[in-house]
Design a protein around this motif. Structure first.
Motif, PDB file in Angstrom:
ATOM      1  N   LEU A 187       0.880  -1.174   0.000  1.00  0.00           N
ATOM      2  CA  LEU A 187       0.000   0.000   0.000  1.00  0.00           C
ATOM      3  C   LEU A 187       0.907   1.212   0.000  1.00  0.00           C
ATOM      4  O   LEU A 187       1.812   1.324   0.818  1.00  0.00           O
ATOM      5  CB  LEU A 187      -0.894  -0.016   1.252  1.00  0.00           C
ATOM      6  CG  LEU A 187      -1.943   1.092   1.387  1.00  0.00           C
ATOM      7  CD1 LEU A 187      -2.961   1.008   0.262  1.00  0.00           C
ATOM      8  CD2 LEU A 187      -2.634   0.990   2.747  1.00  0.00           C
ATOM      9  N   SER A 191      -2.889   7.098   1.963  1.00  0.00           N
ATOM     10  CA  SER A 191      -3.614   5.823   2.038  1.00  0.00           C
ATOM     11  C   SER A 191      -4.807   5.790   2.985  1.00  0.00           C
ATOM     12  O   SER A 191      -5.504   4.788   3.059  1.00  0.00           O
ATOM     13  CB  SER A 191      -2.636   4.721   2.457  1.00  0.00           C
ATOM     14  OG  SER A 191      -2.107   4.991   3.750  1.00  0.00           O
ATOM     15  N   TRP A 249       4.165  -1.061   4.074  1.00  0.00           N
ATOM     16  CA  TRP A 249       2.744  -0.709   4.036  1.00  0.00           C
ATOM     17  C   TRP A 249       2.603   0.739   4.497  1.00  0.00           C
ATOM     18  O   TRP A 249       3.082   1.102   5.572  1.00  0.00           O
ATOM     19  CB  TRP A 249       1.930  -1.640   4.945  1.00  0.00           C
ATOM     20  CG  TRP A 249       2.012  -3.063   4.503  1.00  0.00           C
ATOM     21  CD1 TRP A 249       2.946  -3.989   4.871  1.00  0.00           C
ATOM     22  CD2 TRP A 249       1.150  -3.713   3.568  1.00  0.00           C
ATOM     23  NE1 TRP A 249       2.720  -5.182   4.239  1.00  0.00           N
ATOM     24  CE2 TRP A 249       1.612  -5.048   3.425  1.00  0.00           C
ATOM     25  CE3 TRP A 249       0.029  -3.315   2.841  1.00  0.00           C
ATOM     26  CZ2 TRP A 249       0.992  -5.969   2.584  1.00  0.00           C
ATOM     27  CZ3 TRP A 249      -0.591  -4.232   2.007  1.00  0.00           C
ATOM     28  CH2 TRP A 249      -0.108  -5.548   1.878  1.00  0.00           C
TER      29      TRP A 249
END
Length: 737
Positions: A187, A191, A249
């Motif tokens: 990711l 976000s 992430w």
């Protein structure tokens, strides 16, 4: 004398012996892989075999170590039993070694062994990969290395990315030891709303989102809300299971403001001295649930400042943005980077896990010459000296931009070794990429780089038309590129044409601004003006060359070449309006923005309409009303008035709340001639539009006409702005008939 002759003969004999036996010819070697070769080791062996064949025409056998015979001269690739221990290699480092006969290529983690093979191909075989597409292989037919070679290389940075079209070529990445964020991050970037999408949760759980101006709004997340934490953990648990190979992430705020001001978030941020306080506390809490994973977040805008108390967890990485800095000087000294330097040091006091999101292009005009090239190395040296261990160098992405091949090449070399010889790298690139045109193209780049004018990543060619992109300067650069064209042919000539696109783009953009003046796209005809007959063909040729070069968009999220052609077609189709206000004197109650001055007061009466680019031909008033009084020079009959306003919420530009027109004979006493209100802006809408407002004045006698565009009181909550951010008003031409 005799002794001197003896010494000279000895030296010559040693040199002769050394030159005859000092290199190992690899054309008869075999490539040996471990018995249980990894994917990267197998790939490295295949790459080596392929390039030896390209260079020499010979195919070296690739065998496993269990069938290798000791009398075979070999290139051992990977962790073979024959490879000597060279100590633990740092990260994706590698070693290329040789004894008197055999060669050994061994890598650290990841693609280290692949990087070693490509280094062998470039450094010792003489091949080059200057840009996307096929590599350039030497004509010598020789593949050899020195005997007793020991070439050990280890990266300074654990994350290295240059973001230009070249980096979308998979081999280019491996050749130059680069990364692609899609390959490392499960990711990426901003976000919050990927994890907790408003379309899914806002209607039923508005409390998950930021409290702004007393109302829950989908601008950011409320990081003190336990439900947000639970949704985030659930999301990551599934995402990690689906993508177990991801290294990082991202848990990061959306691009913009509108951070939560609820009591709990506000209290944390107050104690920490920054909105990063609640962010880091939240990420640390999430990271504790996944101790084997690595998380990144963006230190950007409101979260750029490090918290006073909370340290990022050991598996949390901070990616600091340098977005506010101008680019004509290194980040280490330029005043506009003072906050960046301070923030870098503050974060460095809390963690060793620092990445930087840097910028090396003009996002509003990808083709515009942006000569920050000489600052690339000083910037990287400064960053790495301040604990930075990863850099995302954002350029024009997958679309052609100013000197993108050179930018990508130089950045790639320096991202691997910030102390590398940038001058030698530059010379090698220009000689190889442009051939005989390399010297004049480098002269062009040096001429651009000599300027100390401000380089703004959100600037434009019009703002630079008084310094390094003045018409006179563009003529000088063009003369240099004329020499490059004369020296080049074939593919090299095509590259020179592509390089020239930046200058042509500046000429076209500036011609919109100059309009009826010198260097404009209009020329006098009778009582008015018409399009210069050369301009439509000039635009057409420019657009065609853009397509050849691989231009997909002219700015970040901006027009394609075809859309740019359509913009010009619209401009060409509009007949000149012989307004009685043309070139009339204008007095403003509130001054225009110094950042986007256009022609200042004259912008409203220069006879030119604006496009959707707010930086050209729009009178930009920040945070105050547009109050413009136009002096017609004498009392005249006024029948109609027309004015355009720009609505561009992405840049905090909104239609005025009301538009009022007044007239006067003496400039003192004014009579209202009409008022129009604009629609409300309560709902989220980022559409950019040009809105025309017409007023019928019924043959009013007036010398002075006053137009007032009432600025919106505040930025709508859905736009997500800091408390200090105010809306702007942009108007272009005022036509009076």
């Amino acid at each position: 004398m005799f002794r001197m002759m003896q010494s000279l003969l000895l030296i010559l004999t040693m040199f002769s012996c050394q030159s005859s036996v000092s290199r190992i010819d690899l054309k008869k070697h075999v490539i040996v892989l471990p018995v249980e070769a990894t994917k990267n080791e197998t790939h490295a062996g295949t790459v080596l075999q392929d390039y030896v064949k390209r260079i020499t025409g010979m195919t070296l056998p690739v065998i496993k170590e269990n069938v290798y015979q000791k009398d075979q001269a070999a290139i051992f690739v990977g962790n073979t039993e024959h490879s000597t221990s060279y100590g633990k290699l740092k990260g994706e480092g590698f070693v290329i070694a040789a004894d008197m006969r055999d060669v050994y290529i061994k890598g650290g983690s990841g693609k280290g062994v692949v990087y070693g093979v490509y280094t062998l191909i470039e450094k010792y075989f003489g091949a080059r990969k200057y840009a996307e597409g096929p590599a350039v292989v030497p004509a010598t037919k020789e593949v050899s290395v020195p005997q007793q070679l020991m070439d050990k290389q280890e990266p300074t940075l654990v994350y290295r990315e240059t973001y230009y079209p070249e980096a979308f070529d998979n081999e280019y990445l491996e050749w130059h030891k680069l990364h692609r964020f899609e390959d490392l991050w499960g990711l990426w970037g901003h976000s919050f709303f990927k994890i907790v999408p408003p379309k899914t949760y806002y209607a039923t759980h508005p409390e998950y989102y930021a409290l702004v101006d007393g109302k829950r709004q989908a601008t950011q997340l409320c990081l003190s809300n336990e439900g947000v934490f639970n949704v985030t953990v659930d999301y990551l648990r599934k995402a990690i299971a689906d993508n177990p190979d991801a290294l990082y992430w991202s848990i990061a705020a959306e691009d913009g403001g509108g951070f939560c001001t609820c009591d709990q978030c506000s209290q944390v941020n107050k104690e920490e001295g920054s909105a990063s306080g609640s962010l880091i506390q939240f990420i640390n809490k999430v990271a504790a649930k996944f101790p084997d994973q690595h998380f990144t977040t963006l230190a950007y805008l409101y979260t750029a400042k490090a918290p006073l108390k909370t340290k990022p967890a050991s598996n949390v990485y901070i990616m600091l943005s340098s977005i506010d800095a101008y680019r004509q000087e290194p980040l280490s000294t330029i005043p506009s980077a003072a906050d960046f330097r301070k923030n870098l040091e503050s974060w460095g006091a809390l963690t060793d896990h620092l990445f930087v999101w840097d910028y090396t292009t003009q996002f509003t005009n990808y083709l515009a010459p942006f000569p920050d090239y000489r600052n690339l190395q000083p910037n990287l040296l400064y960053m790495t000296a301040h604990k930075v261990r990863g850099v995302f160098s954002q350029g024009s992405g997958d679309t052609y931009g100013d000197m993108d091949a050179y930018n990508a090449y130089l950045q790639a070399k320096l991202l691997w070794d910030p102390a590398a010889d940038a001058v030698a790298i530059t010379k090698d690139f220009f000689d190889g990429y442009y051939g005989k045109a390399g010297v004049p193209v480098l002269d062009y780049v040096n001429a651009l780089s000599a300027s100390k004018a401000q380089l703004d990543i959100y600037g434009n060619p019009v703002a630079s038309a008084k310094n390094y992109l003045s018409p006179e300067a563009i003529d000088k650069y063009s003369t240099i590129l004329d020499k490059a064209e004369a020296a080049a042919e074939g593919e090299y000539l095509k590259r020179v044409y592509n390089t020239r696109l930046g200058l042509e783009y500046c000429v076209l953009q500036q011609s919109r601004f100059y309009g009826t003046d010198k260097y404009g796209y209009l020329q006098a005809s009778g009582d008015g003006f018409v399009v210069n007959p050369r301009w439509p063909e000039r635009v057409k040729k420019f657009v065609a060359q853009c397509k050849v070069a691989g231009v997909k968009e002219l700015s970040e999220g901006g027009a394609s070449p075809d859309a740019y052609q359509q913009e010009w077609d619209t401009i060409f189709s509009k007949k000149w309006v012989n307004s009685i206000a043309y070139n009339a004197k204008v007095t403003l109650l509130n001054p225009p923005s110094d950042e986007y001055p256009a022609k200042r007061e004259r912008t409203l009466t220069d006879g030119l309409l604006g496009t959707k680019d707010f930086s050209i031909n729009w009178l930009f008033i920040y945070g105050k009303d547009l109050v413009a009084t136009i002096d017609l020079g004498a009392q005249k009959t006024v029948n109609t008035l027309q004015v355009n306003f720009l609505n561009d919420p992405r840049h905090y530009i909104f239609n005025p709340a009301t538009i009022t027109v007044e007239t006067s004979v003496d400039g003192v006493n004014f009579t209202k001639a009409g008022t129009q209100r604009t629609p409300s802006i309560a709902d989220e809408d980022y559409t950019t539009s040009i809105n025309t407002y017409k007023f019928g004045l019924s043959a009013v006698q007036a010398r002075y006409v006053r137009v007032t565009g009432q600025c919106q009181a505040s930025v709508p909550g859905w736009r997500g702005a800091p408390p200090t951010k105010r809306p702007s008003v942009c108007a272009d031409e005022v036509y009076i008939l």
